[in-house]
Scaffold this motif. Structure first.
Motif, short mmCIF file in Angstrom:
data_model
loop_
_atom_site.label_atom_id
_atom_site.label_comp_id
_atom_site.label_asym_id
_atom_site.label_seq_id
_atom_site.Cartn_x
_atom_site.Cartn_y
_atom_site.Cartn_z
N ARG A 207 -10.68 -69.13 -38.34
CA ARG A 207 -12.04 -68.34 -38.12
C ARG A 207 -11.73 -66.69 -38.24
O ARG A 207 -12.54 -66.19 -38.75
CB ARG A 207 -12.82 -68.92 -36.77
CG ARG A 207 -14.16 -68.73 -36.54
CD ARG A 207 -14.71 -69.49 -35.58
NE ARG A 207 -14.08 -69.18 -34.39
CZ ARG A 207 -14.28 -68.48 -33.58
NH1 ARG A 207 -15.58 -67.75 -33.81
NH2 ARG A 207 -13.71 -67.91 -32.48
N GLU A 208 -10.78 -66.40 -37.37
CA GLU A 208 -10.37 -65.11 -37.42
C GLU A 208 -10.24 -64.68 -38.81
O GLU A 208 -10.70 -63.69 -39.40
CB GLU A 208 -9.16 -64.97 -36.52
CG GLU A 208 -9.23 -64.21 -35.21
CD GLU A 208 -7.84 -64.02 -34.48
OE1 GLU A 208 -7.32 -63.22 -34.75
OE2 GLU A 208 -7.92 -65.01 -33.85
N SER A 209 -9.31 -65.58 -39.63
CA SER A 209 -9.07 -64.82 -41.09
C SER A 209 -10.49 -65.06 -41.93
O SER A 209 -10.66 -64.04 -42.94
CB SER A 209 -7.91 -65.57 -41.69
OG SER A 209 -8.53 -67.03 -42.27
N GLN A 210 -11.40 -65.91 -41.74
CA GLN A 210 -12.44 -65.93 -42.32
C GLN A 210 -13.43 -64.58 -41.90
O GLN A 210 -13.91 -63.80 -42.80
CB GLN A 210 -13.37 -67.12 -41.80
CG GLN A 210 -14.77 -67.46 -42.53
CD GLN A 210 -14.39 -67.46 -44.07
OE1 GLN A 210 -13.52 -68.29 -44.46
NE2 GLN A 210 -15.13 -66.58 -45.03
N GLU A 211 -13.18 -64.19 -40.42
CA GLU A 211 -14.11 -62.96 -40.20
C GLU A 211 -13.35 -61.77 -40.96
O GLU A 211 -13.86 -60.93 -41.57
CB GLU A 211 -14.07 -62.60 -38.76
CG GLU A 211 -14.94 -63.54 -38.06
CD GLU A 211 -14.78 -63.45 -36.66
OE1 GLU A 211 -15.23 -64.42 -35.95
OE2 GLU A 211 -13.96 -62.61 -35.89
N CYS A 212 -12.20 -61.79 -41.01
CA CYS A 212 -11.37 -60.54 -41.52
C CYS A 212 -11.76 -60.43 -43.10
O CYS A 212 -12.15 -59.45 -43.50
CB CYS A 212 -10.07 -60.69 -41.43
SG CYS A 212 -8.83 -59.51 -41.83
N SER A 213 -11.85 -61.56 -43.82
CA SER A 213 -12.11 -61.65 -45.11
C SER A 213 -13.47 -61.36 -45.55
O SER A 213 -13.71 -60.73 -46.55
CB SER A 213 -11.83 -63.21 -45.79
OG SER A 213 -12.87 -63.53 -46.63
N ASP A 214 -14.53 -61.80 -44.59
CA ASP A 214 -15.77 -61.27 -44.56
C ASP A 214 -15.79 -59.63 -44.35
O ASP A 214 -16.73 -58.99 -45.25
CB ASP A 214 -16.57 -61.69 -43.29
CG ASP A 214 -17.17 -63.20 -43.51
OD1 ASP A 214 -16.80 -63.54 -44.82
OD2 ASP A 214 -17.45 -63.83 -42.80
N GLU A 215 -14.90 -59.02 -43.62
CA GLU A 215 -15.21 -57.72 -43.49
C GLU A 215 -14.55 -57.00 -44.83
O GLU A 215 -15.28 -55.95 -45.14
CB GLU A 215 -14.38 -57.42 -42.33
CG GLU A 215 -14.17 -55.82 -41.82
CD GLU A 215 -13.05 -55.35 -40.66
OE1 GLU A 215 -12.87 -56.37 -39.92
OE2 GLU A 215 -12.56 -54.37 -40.81
N ILE A 216 -13.64 -57.63 -45.33
CA ILE A 216 -12.87 -57.07 -46.29
C ILE A 216 -14.04 -57.05 -47.53
O ILE A 216 -14.29 -56.12 -48.39
CB ILE A 216 -11.58 -57.87 -46.87
CG1 ILE A 216 -10.57 -57.30 -45.92
CG2 ILE A 216 -11.24 -57.37 -48.40
CD1 ILE A 216 -9.16 -58.05 -46.26
N ASN A 217 -14.59 -58.13 -47.69
CA ASN A 217 -15.85 -58.36 -48.71
C ASN A 217 -16.90 -57.40 -48.60
O ASN A 217 -17.30 -56.48 -49.57
CB ASN A 217 -16.51 -59.80 -48.67
CG ASN A 217 -15.36 -60.77 -49.46
OD1 ASN A 217 -14.73 -60.32 -50.30
ND2 ASN A 217 -15.60 -61.82 -48.91
N GLY A 218 -17.17 -57.05 -47.29
CA GLY A 218 -18.13 -56.27 -46.98
C GLY A 218 -17.77 -54.71 -47.18
O GLY A 218 -18.63 -53.98 -47.98
N ILE A 219 -16.47 -54.45 -46.93
CA ILE A 219 -16.04 -53.08 -47.47
C ILE A 219 -16.28 -53.05 -49.04
O ILE A 219 -16.66 -51.96 -49.60
CB ILE A 219 -14.57 -52.68 -47.08
CG1 ILE A 219 -14.58 -52.89 -45.41
CG2 ILE A 219 -13.95 -51.37 -47.56
CD1 ILE A 219 -13.08 -52.60 -44.79
#
Ligand code: ATP
Length: 607
Positions: A207-219
């Motif tokens: 879940r944490e890495s999913q959040e992190c990947s969402d953040e990266i996609n957002g950027i």
């Protein structure tokens, strides 16, 4: 079988918003299953049969060992082997039938639900669509209902089949030996608990890495788009964005490594324990057989070990199902929440239909508010007689669009009355009312298709001649004629292949095609180039003179074409009359004329 945001564990948010499972909710859910009760009974029988058959090979193994191998009886050996194979085949066959029926039922139930939801959403008022996030509406229509399908196809049958398998396995074990059964029951938690703990750690990391990947996609989305890059470049934010990206990227690497290793531990723990369980049972069986001379055969112990394997699966799955269950209840609750929203603008119980509408409109002391806290219209009274036209003018946000929204009942008044042809609009048949009114909105909406398709959408039976007449009136016929494909020219997605002015004239033609008794125009505020502008004026002005019409006007020539002007400010009609009377009065109209229409006037003249 993961549902929704997946994972076998609830998030904090899900734990907090755990829905209340009431009897009423369950009854309501089951009401969707009721039409398929025959199929459901067959599914239930299939589940019982396949669970029982799945258990049989484990028991038959005992016979193969004791009677066939140890008893050295070749005939029996072959018989039990063939039996086992047949039972496997039978269980698999029933399994296929069961999953077909499951899918069939789930699909049909969601088919019913989707249709019901779509109908319901279409009957919701404008207020619903302006105050709800569009994404949210679509999510309920799609993911939530898809989730329901999962629940019916998987969760319900999984609960049943696991519970039945568990009961049958325990009965079969008890028949062999109760002490060994007790030992097995003690062993099972040893297995399921560490599995769950390892699973939870892993899930949290995922879940944490999913959040992190969402953040990266957002950027990436923000900064690598055309407009994003322009912003970054103009404000020299390259280094800042790089640092932001770099730190998210580094976090991702760490998480990925952790997750991989947690996965390793998970399998090490799992495989160790899986092998410990049967060994403990062999040990217990050995002690009973050798030390206490219990009435147990080698075959019995083999059967018990095989049955132990059958216990783990169901126990584990039943523990996980709690999560699925809570999620599905939340999903049903969300769906029912939509179903329970009242339909605000309803067709009256005894709707009045008239033969022919005249287009006469009267507002009597109308009050209106979108939200109870803020009144938008106050005591609005005016009359538009059939054959005449009214221009509504006023500063931005004064309530002009709101006034016209009340006529076709996009909203209902909160005080006073709106009369159409002398009848309260709330007593008229909605269909009759709306088809008697033609509205040209500021934002023209054309769907992706040909011009003809867009026109025929509102009147499928229109002839070529009707189309030509309407387009001529809307001053768009010359344009269409000059297209190589004529009426069959594509308008592009949302009408993007056309200019703003062309789109607007096509949408005027579309309204005229229905020959409405009352025309409502919301004149676009956005400036078009002066040629498009004058073409629209050429279309609108004669219509204003010849049809019963009410228009929100921003341009002097349109205002002058109307028979009466209403000046709205802060939701009240503050002045009314004709241009000559109002312009020298020194009031709101004079001010508007000097600031807005005055400028427009000049451009009108230039054009
Ligand atoms: P404009 O000329 O800018 O289009 P208008 O005179 O047509 O303005 P309205 O659109 O009628 O003004 O809006 C009147 C007021 O009602 C505004 O203050 C607006 O913020 C508010 N309003 C409009 N639509 C809604 C809505 N759906 N929900 C809540 N408030 C709304």
């Amino acid at each position: 079988m993961g549902m929704g945001r997946g994972g076998k564990f609830l998030t904090e948010e899900e734990k907090q918003n755990r829905p209340k499972v009431t009897k009423k909710l369950l009854i309501r859910i089951f009401s969707y299953l009721r039409p398929y009760s025959t199929q459901l009974i067959v599914v239930l029988l299939c589940i019982i049969a396949s669970s029982a058959l799945n258990m049989a090979p484990a028991i038959l193994t005992g016979r193969i060992i004791d009677d066939g191998l140890i008893g050295r009886d070749f005939g029996k050996l072959v018989f039990y082997i063939v039996m086992t194979l047949l039972v496997y085949a039978g269980a698999n066959f029933i399994g296929v039938l069961q999953s077909y029926l499951n899918t069939w039922i789930a699909q049909h139930i969601t088919y019913d639900m989707r249709n019901q939801m779509y109908r319901h959403l279409q009957s919701m008022s404008q207020r619903f669509f302006t105050s709800n996030n569009q994404g949210d509406i679509i999510t309920r229509m799609t993911s939530d209902i898809d989730g329901v399908q999962q629940v019916i196809a998987n969760t319900f049958s999984s609960i049943l089949s696991n519970a039945i398998t568990l009961v049958i396995a325990l009965i079969a074990m008890l028949q062999k030996n109760w002490i060994m059964t007790l030992v097995s029951i003690v062993i099972v938690p040893l297995f399921t608990i560490p599995t769950r703990i390892a699973g939870k750690t892993r899930w949290e990391l995922t879940r944490e890495s999913q959040e992190c990947s969402d953040e990266i996609n957002g950027i990436l989305n923000e900064t690598l788009s055309v407009s994003g890059q322009t912003l970054v470049k103009l404000f020299s934010k390259e280094d800042y964005e790089y640092a932001r990206y770099e730190s998210a990227n580094a976090r991702m690497v760490k998480l990925n490594i952790k997750e991989r290793m947690a996965g390793r531990w998970f399998f090490v723990i799992l495989s160790t324990i899986t092998s410990v369980g049967p060994m403990l049972l062999y040990l217990a069986g050995g002690i009973l057989m050798i030390r206490y001379g219990a009435d147990l055969t080698v075959g019995d112990i083999t059967v018990l070990v095989a049955l132990l394997g059958k216990l783990y699966g169901p126990v584990n799955q039943l523990l996980n199902i709690q999560v699925d269950w809570i999620r599905s209840m939340a999903m049903f609750t969300r769906i029912f929440e939509y179903f329970d929203m009242p339909v605000e603008v309803k067709n009256p119980v005894y709707p009045l239909v008239k033969k022919q509408a005249r287009g006469d409109v009267e507002f009597l002391h109308v009050d209106f508010s979108y939200e109870p806290s803020r009144q938008i219209l106050k005591d609005v009274t005016f009359r538009l007689r059939s054959g005449r036209s009214i221009a509504i003018v006023g500063p931005s946000g004064s309530g002009k669009s709101t006034i016209i929204n009340l006529i076709p009942r996009l909203y209902d008044v909160t005080g006073g009355k709106v009369l159409f042809d002398g009848v309260d609009v709330r007593d008229l048949d909605l269909n009759f009312l709306r088809s008697s009114i033609g509205v040209v909105t500021q934002e023209t909406y054309l769907f992706n298709g040909t011009i003809r398709e867009n026109l025929l959408y509102v009147k499928p039976e229109a002839t070529e001649e009707d189309l030509v007449t309407a387009c001529k009136k809307a001053n768009i016929y010359d344009f269409i004629k000059n297209q190589p494909e004529g009426f069959d020219a594509m308008v592009g997605n949302r009408g993007l292949k056309l200019s703003g002015g062309e789109k607007q004239r096509i949408s005027i033609a579309r309204v005229l095609l229905r020959d409405p008794a009352l025309l409502i125009f919301d004149e676009a505020t956005s400036a078009l180039d002066s040629i498009s502008e004058s073409k629209i004026q050429e279309a609108i002005n004669p219509l204003v003179k010849s049809c019963t019409s009410i228009l929100i006007a921003h341009r002097l020539s349109t205002i002058l074409a109307a028979d009466e002007i209403l000046v709205v400010k802060d939701g009240r009609i503050v002045e009314r009359g004709v241009h000559e009377e109002l312009v020298n009065k020194g009031g709101v109209y004079t001010e508007l004329y000097e600031t807005q229409f005055g400028v427009m006037h000049e451009t009108d003249e230039k054009a």
